[in-house]
Write a protein that holds these residues in place. Sequence first.
Motif, PDB file in Angstrom:
ATOM      1  N   UNK A  59       0.828  -1.199   0.000  1.00 25.23           N
ATOM      2  CA  UNK A  59       0.000   0.000   0.000  1.00 25.23           C
ATOM      3  C   UNK A  59       0.869   1.259   0.000  1.00 25.23           C
ATOM      4  N   UNK A  60       2.041   1.183   0.606  1.00 24.74           N
ATOM      5  CA  UNK A  60       2.940   2.337   0.557  1.00 24.74           C
ATOM      6  C   UNK A  60       3.385   2.617  -0.875  1.00 24.74           C
ATOM      7  N   UNK A  61       3.687   1.577  -1.606  1.00 21.98           N
ATOM      8  CA  UNK A  61       4.090   1.752  -3.003  1.00 21.98           C
ATOM      9  C   UNK A  61       2.931   2.256  -3.855  1.00 21.98           C
ATOM     10  N   UNK A  62       1.735   1.768  -3.551  1.00 24.09           N
ATOM     11  CA  UNK A  62       0.549   2.266  -4.268  1.00 24.09           C
ATOM     12  C   UNK A  62       0.386   3.762  -4.031  1.00 24.09           C
ATOM     13  N   UNK A  63       0.623   4.171  -2.773  1.00 23.17           N
ATOM     14  CA  UNK A  63       0.509   5.595  -2.450  1.00 23.17           C
ATOM     15  C   UNK A  63       1.601   6.416  -3.134  1.00 23.17           C
ATOM     16  N   UNK A  64       2.812   5.897  -3.138  1.00 25.70           N
ATOM     17  CA  UNK A  64       3.877   6.606  -3.848  1.00 25.70           C
ATOM     18  C   UNK A  64       3.473   6.844  -5.309  1.00 25.70           C
ATOM     19  N   UNK A 108       9.988 -12.022  -1.272  1.00 26.51           N
ATOM     20  CA  UNK A 108       8.890 -12.751  -0.641  1.00 26.51           C
ATOM     21  C   UNK A 108       7.517 -12.418  -1.186  1.00 26.51           C
ATOM     22  N   UNK A 109       7.370 -11.326  -1.950  1.00 25.59           N
ATOM     23  CA  UNK A 109       6.018 -10.907  -2.343  1.00 25.59           C
ATOM     24  C   UNK A 109       5.957 -10.465  -3.796  1.00 25.59           C
ATOM     25  N   UNK A 110       5.171 -11.155  -4.570  1.00 27.58           N
ATOM     26  CA  UNK A 110       4.935 -10.736  -5.946  1.00 27.58           C
ATOM     27  C   UNK A 110       4.107  -9.453  -5.986  1.00 27.58           C
ATOM     28  N   UNK A 111       3.167  -9.314  -5.008  1.00 32.00           N
ATOM     29  CA  UNK A 111       2.346  -8.108  -4.946  1.00 32.00           C
ATOM     30  C   UNK A 111       3.208  -6.861  -4.748  1.00 32.00           C
ATOM     31  N   UNK A 122       6.778  -1.983  -9.583  1.00 32.25           N
ATOM     32  CA  UNK A 122       6.847  -1.762 -11.025  1.00 32.25           C
ATOM     33  C   UNK A 122       5.932  -0.602 -11.431  1.00 32.25           C
ATOM     34  N   UNK A 123       4.718  -0.602 -10.891  1.00 31.58           N
ATOM     35  CA  UNK A 123       3.790   0.481 -11.195  1.00 31.58           C
ATOM     36  C   UNK A 123       4.321   1.816 -10.685  1.00 31.58           C
ATOM     37  N   UNK A 124       4.938   1.801  -9.514  1.00 33.25           N
ATOM     38  CA  UNK A 124       5.490   3.029  -8.954  1.00 33.25           C
ATOM     39  C   UNK A 124       6.640   3.552  -9.811  1.00 33.25           C
ATOM     40  N   UNK A 125       7.482   2.663 -10.303  1.00 32.47           N
ATOM     41  CA  UNK A 125       8.571   3.076 -11.186  1.00 32.47           C
ATOM     42  C   UNK A 125       8.007   3.774 -12.421  1.00 32.47           C
ATOM     43  N   UNK A 126       6.949   3.182 -12.998  1.00 33.66           N
ATOM     44  CA  UNK A 126       6.313   3.799 -14.167  1.00 33.66           C
ATOM     45  C   UNK A 126       5.796   5.190 -13.865  1.00 33.66           C
TER      46      UNK A 126
END
Length: 609
Positions: A137-142, A172-175, A181-185
Motif C-alpha cells: 500500500x505504501x508503493x501504491x501511495x507513492x 517474498x512478495x509478488x504483490x 513496477x507500477x510506482x517506477x512507471x
Amino acid sequence: MAQSLELLLIQFLMPDNDARRQAEDQIKRLAKDPQVVPALVHHLRTAKTPNVRQLAAVLLRKKITGHWGKLSPQLRQLVKQSLIESITMEHSPPVRRASANVVSIIAKYAVPAGEWPDLLPFLFQCSQSPQEDHREVALILFSSLTETIGNSFQPYFTDLQSLLLKCLQDETSNRVRVAALKAVGSFLEFTHDEVEVIKFREFIPSILNVSRQCIASGDEDVAVIAFEIFDELIESPAPLLGESVKAIVQFSLEVCSSPNLEANTRHQAIQIISWLAKYKSISLKKYKLVAPILQIMCPLLAESTNRDEDDDLAPDRAAAEVIDTMALNLSKQVFPPVFEFASLSSQSANPKFREAAVTSLGVISEGCLELMKNKLEPILHIVLAALRDPEQMVRGAASFALGQFAEHLQPEIVSHYESVLPSILNALEDVSDEVKEKSYYALAAFCENMGEEILPFLDPLMGKLVGALQSSTRNLQETCMSAIGSVASAAEQAFIPYAEKVLELMQIFMVLTNDEDLRSRARATELVGIVAMSVGRARMEPILPPFIEAAISVLNCCFDINEVISFWYIRLRGFIFQGFGLEFSELREYTHGFFSNVAELLDDGFTQA
C-alpha cells in the motif's frame, strides 16, 4: 448524521435498483454538509463489512476536495490519522487501496501547506515494513502521490529510487514487486531531469524479471507497464539503455512471438522494437540486433489474424511497420535478411508465407531503395510470379509491392516495363476487386514516369480501364481514374483517340451530389484536367464549358478565385458562382487543380470563356 448515513451506505449496496437510487439521492443531499466527512471517516473505520468501509472511502475521496477547507484543524487531523490507521490496520486490500486514494487527494492540499510533514516519512517506514500489506500500500501511495505532490519528492529522490529498486527485487512478495513496477512507471513519467532519469537504467534487469513473472502468471496488464517504462526510456535523448538494449529486445521478441498472449500485449512489445528502430537505431546496429529482430518480424507478416479484431493491433500489420521503420533507418543491415526471407518464403507451400515474401519487399522499398534498384531483376522475378499465384492474398500483396516499387524505385523500375506492364494488365482482370484496386494503384504509380514506352500497351490498357469505369464499384472506379490520369500524362497526344470516351464518362461523374459519390466526383474533376493537358487546347477548348460549369458549381458564391490558382490572374466573365457549394475538401482540392490546368491550357483564352 452518522447513523442515517450507515443505513444509506448499506442500502446503496443492495441489488434492488430502486432502493439504490433512493440511497444515492439521500447521500447526495447529505454530502453537501461538511459534516459528511467525519461521518464517512467513522464508517471507514468501524463499519462491520468491508464493502461498506470501501464505499465510505470512495465517497470520501469524491467529497473531500470540496469540504477540506471548511474543516477545523482538529477534524483535519482526525481524518489524516484515521486514514493512516486504515492503511496500516485494515485487513481488506480493497479498503486499504481506497483509503490510499483519499490520502493522495488530501496530500495535494496538506503537504504543500506544511500540514502533513510526517506523511512521507511514514510512507518510507511503511514501505520497509515486514508486513507485505504495508509495503504494497505504501508503493501504491507513492504511485498516486506523483500525480498530486510529485515535486515534494525531489529532496527524497535518491532514497526513493533505492527503495523502489529494493522493492522490485522483493524476495517474498509478488504483490510488492508489481506495486513497485507500477510506482517506477509513475515516477519515470513524472521525472524530466536527465540525471535522475539516467539512474533508472539499473532498474531494467529487475523490471524484466518482474515482467516475465507477470507474463508467466497471466497478469499481462502489469507486464505492459514495463513496455510503457521502456517507451519513456527509449524516447529520452539521454543514453539510457547501453547493453540493456539487448535484454529489452530479447524480452520484446519473446512476447511478440507468443501467439497465446493478448493482442495488445504483443502489440506493445512490437511497438518497443519500432521505437528502438526509430530512436536508438545505432544501438541496434552496435549490438548486432537487426538480424535477430528480422528473424521474428518477417515471419510475423505471415501470421493469420482475425480481421474482425482491431486491425491496428494485428501482429502482421505491426510487424510491417517495424520492418518499414528499420529499413528507413538501417537500410544496409535490413535489405540482405529481408531479401533472403523473401526468396525462401516465395517458394513456401504456405500461401501466408508467399504473401509475406512480397509484402516484406514492398514494405522496405522506400528505405532500401538504392539497394533494391541494384537487385531489381531477381526482386521482380519474385513479385511478378506472385502476381500469378493461385491465392488471392498473394496476388494482392504482389500488386501492393509493385505499387510501392513504382513509387519508390524510379526511374530504374520503368526500364522493366516490358515485363511489368503485361503482368499488371493481367492483374486488372483478376477475379478479386481487392487485387484489381491494388493493380490500378500500381499502374498509376508505374505510368507516372513513363513516356513513349507506354504506346505499345496503350490500346489494351485503355480498353480495360474504360471497361472498368463503366462496370466497377465506386472504389475501383476512383482508383481506375487515377490510373487513366497517369496513362494520359505518359501518352500525351497519343491519348487523343481515347479522350472523347473518357470525357463522356467523366461528365457523368462531375454532376454527382450524394455524399458517398463526392470522392468519385473529385477524381473525375482531376482526370478531366489531366486529359485536357494531354490532348491540347485545340481539341479541348470547344468542349470545355460544361466541365468548367460543373467545376464552378463546387465553389460557393463568396469564393475568392485567387484561392483557386494563386499564380494566375483570372477573370471569369459570364460565370456566376452559384450552385450547391459542396463541402468536401478533396473535391475542392481537385477543383483547384482542374482550374490550374485549364488556365494553363487556355492561357488568354481562359478569360474569354
